[in-house]
Motif scaffolding. Structure first.
Motif, PDB file in Angstrom:
ATOM      1  N   GLN A 286       2.465   1.463  -5.120  1.00  0.00           N
ATOM      2  CA  GLN A 286       1.623   2.541  -5.623  1.00  0.00           C
ATOM      3  C   GLN A 286       1.606   2.570  -7.144  1.00  0.00           C
ATOM      4  O   GLN A 286       0.580   2.877  -7.755  1.00  0.00           O
ATOM      5  CB  GLN A 286       2.092   3.872  -5.033  1.00  0.00           C
ATOM      6  CG  GLN A 286       1.813   3.962  -3.539  1.00  0.00           C
ATOM      7  CD  GLN A 286       2.413   5.182  -2.880  1.00  0.00           C
ATOM      8  OE1 GLN A 286       3.000   6.034  -3.540  1.00  0.00           O
ATOM      9  NE2 GLN A 286       2.289   5.269  -1.567  1.00  0.00           N
TER      10      GLN A 286
ATOM     11  N   ALA B 118      -0.807  -0.206  -8.076  1.00  0.00           N
ATOM     12  CA  ALA B 118      -2.185   0.188  -7.780  1.00  0.00           C
ATOM     13  C   ALA B 118      -2.753   1.100  -8.854  1.00  0.00           C
ATOM     14  O   ALA B 118      -3.959   1.104  -9.106  1.00  0.00           O
ATOM     15  CB  ALA B 118      -2.258   0.866  -6.415  1.00  0.00           C
TER      16      ALA B 118
ATOM     17  N   ALA C  94      -4.552  -7.119  -2.258  1.00  0.00           N
ATOM     18  CA  ALA C  94      -4.596  -6.224  -1.110  1.00  0.00           C
ATOM     19  C   ALA C  94      -5.842  -6.473  -0.268  1.00  0.00           C
ATOM     20  O   ALA C  94      -5.782  -6.451   0.977  1.00  0.00           O
ATOM     21  CB  ALA C  94      -4.552  -4.771  -1.580  1.00  0.00           C
TER      22      ALA C  94
ATOM     23  N   THR D 192      -9.896  -1.121   5.300  1.00  0.00           N
ATOM     24  CA  THR D 192      -8.995  -1.025   4.148  1.00  0.00           C
ATOM     25  C   THR D 192      -9.539  -1.847   2.987  1.00  0.00           C
ATOM     26  O   THR D 192      -9.561  -1.386   1.837  1.00  0.00           O
ATOM     27  CB  THR D 192      -7.587  -1.512   4.529  1.00  0.00           C
ATOM     28  OG1 THR D 192      -7.056  -0.659   5.538  1.00  0.00           O
ATOM     29  CG2 THR D 192      -6.662  -1.519   3.326  1.00  0.00           C
TER      30      THR D 192
ATOM     31  N   LEU E 188       0.800  -1.222   0.000  1.00  0.00           N
ATOM     32  CA  LEU E 188       0.000   0.000   0.000  1.00  0.00           C
ATOM     33  C   LEU E 188       0.837   1.278   0.000  1.00  0.00           C
ATOM     34  O   LEU E 188       0.360   2.323  -0.473  1.00  0.00           O
ATOM     35  CB  LEU E 188      -0.936   0.003   1.213  1.00  0.00           C
ATOM     36  CG  LEU E 188      -1.996  -1.106   1.246  1.00  0.00           C
ATOM     37  CD1 LEU E 188      -2.801  -1.024   2.529  1.00  0.00           C
ATOM     38  CD2 LEU E 188      -2.904  -1.040   0.018  1.00  0.00           C
TER      39      LEU E 188
END
Length: 397
Positions: A212, A215, A229, A241, A206
């Motif tokens: 990142q 993501a 995740a 989350t 995360l």
């Protein structure tokens, strides 16, 4: 035997209980599981320390892999920098950590499931040994990050893309861990150790630059980042989350990845377009399964122009039926039976005969032996109470 309550996520606890109550009704899948579990008992423990190459950090505890489609440069004396040949896997990749980790995860899943369904701690004991060797023992454990995942010789030491290496394995390992948690061989210390490892890895996913980057990926890498995740967040008791990631899927994934006709252009652009389009859609299915207990109904939620899971599923149908001809590259062998699991899930969830007809049309002769018959949902997921109002709102956007 005592019937515990398992907090599994992708594997459905109610289905497992049905299999245990009436194993003869699932005989082909049960028999295959037994065979695969016996084979898994012969798999010796492996670790990140076994690789010959040392990561740039100098620490062999760090996971390391190479991009699968990168090959020596024929125009340079040293072969550097490597060049990309999409869809063609370089066997050098098999010399690093991705294949051993995949094997550990695959065999652990098999052994944990067999230990549960057959009430046989031979399987649980070996699963525990594999897990401790790879994840927990100080001398052999993997550090909880993928900084050196999918490196490219001559270009980079690792990439966010490397996170896909664990996306198809760790989400199911956490279900295996839930089953092992009811076996005496898997101790409180083991549970705490794996919780800590998964929590640290999720934190890296995360918050690291690689995480990142992944993501933000607009293709299957983004989908499978979310799947991984969410599963790890649920296993480590971080439901907020998980819910936050799932709630973002319609606009962050469906709206970006799916066209109004249901096509997924970034997957169709690959040289193995059938495989990648199917893979990404199965990622959506897994997200929908993960979201159901949290009241996030990704089976029905849509982004603008109806972009959603069901549209992506329906898009395949005319190509499967031969009503349309596949117009994109598929350089490796792709057989129609690979569609059967997707439409099996669709038939269960939506209750439409046309999806069951596709399963019957595409399924291989041994489809009843597939593991999904032991672990998939037994019927539609009950989230409508939570999701109906949101579904109607999404359809107006």
């Amino acid at each position: 035997m005592n019937r515990p309550t398992w907090n599994t996520r992708l594997w459905q606890a109610e289905t497992l209980k049905q299999v245990m109550a009436k194993p003869d009704a699932y005989a082909p899948a049960v028999a295959r599981l037994r065979q695969e579990a016996e084979q898994a008992l012969t798999f010796a423990p492996v670790s990140v320390m076994d690789k010959e190459r040392v990561p740039p950090s100098g620490d062999k505890h760090d996971y390391m892999s190479m991009g699968p489609y990168w090959w020596p440069n024929p125009e340079t004396a040293d072969g550097l920098p490597y060049v990309r040949r999409d869809g063609e896997q370089n066997p050098e990749r098999n010399e690093l950590d991705n294949r051993p980790l995949g094997a550990v995860c695959r065999h652990t899943q098999t052994l944990a499931l067999a230990a549960t369904l057959f009430d046989d701690d031979r399987y649980a004991t070996h699963a525990a040994t594999l897990l401790r060797t790879w994840f927990l023992d100080p001398e052999t454990r993997m550090n909880p990050h993928l900084e050196y995942g999918q490196s490219i010789p001559g270009k980079c030491d690792g990439r966010g893309i490397g996170i896909i290496d664990t996306a198809g394995t760790l989400p199911r390992v956490v279900d295996a861990l839930e089953l092992l948690g009811t076996r005496p061989v898997w101790t409180a210390a083991d549970i705490a150790g794996m919780q800590a490892w998964m929590r640290a890895y999720l934190d890296w996913l995360l918050h690291s630059a690689h995480g990142q980057d992944e993501a933000r990926a607009a293709n299957n890498h983004g989908t499978y980042f979310d799947m991984q995740a969410v599963a790890l967040a649920l296993y480590t008791d971080q439901p907020d989350t998980a819910r936050s990631i799932l709630e973002a899927v319609p606009e962050k994934r469906f709206a970006v990845q799916i066209e109004p006709d249901g096509a997924q252009p970034l997957e169709l652009a690959r040289t193995n377009s059938r495989g990648y389009s199917l893979m990404n859609t199965l990622g959506y299915v897994n997200l929908a399964i993960l979201g159901a207990p949290l009241g996030v109904d990704l089976w029905e939620r849509q982004a603008s122009a109806g972009r959603g899971l069901r549209l992506a599923i329906d898009w395949f149908i005319p190509y499967i039926k031969g009503e349309k001809e596949w117009a994109w590259q598929q350089i490796s062998t792709f057989t129609a039976d690979r569609y059967a699991p997707l439409f099996h899930h669709a038939a269960i969830q939506y209750g439409e005969p046309r999806y069951r007809q596709i399963v019957e049309q595409t399924a291989a002769a041994d489809f009843t032996a597939e593991r999904l018959h032991l672990t998939a949902p037994a019927g539609p997921q009950t989230v409508r109470v939570h999701a109906d109002s949101q579904v109607r709102r999404d359809r107006r956007t």
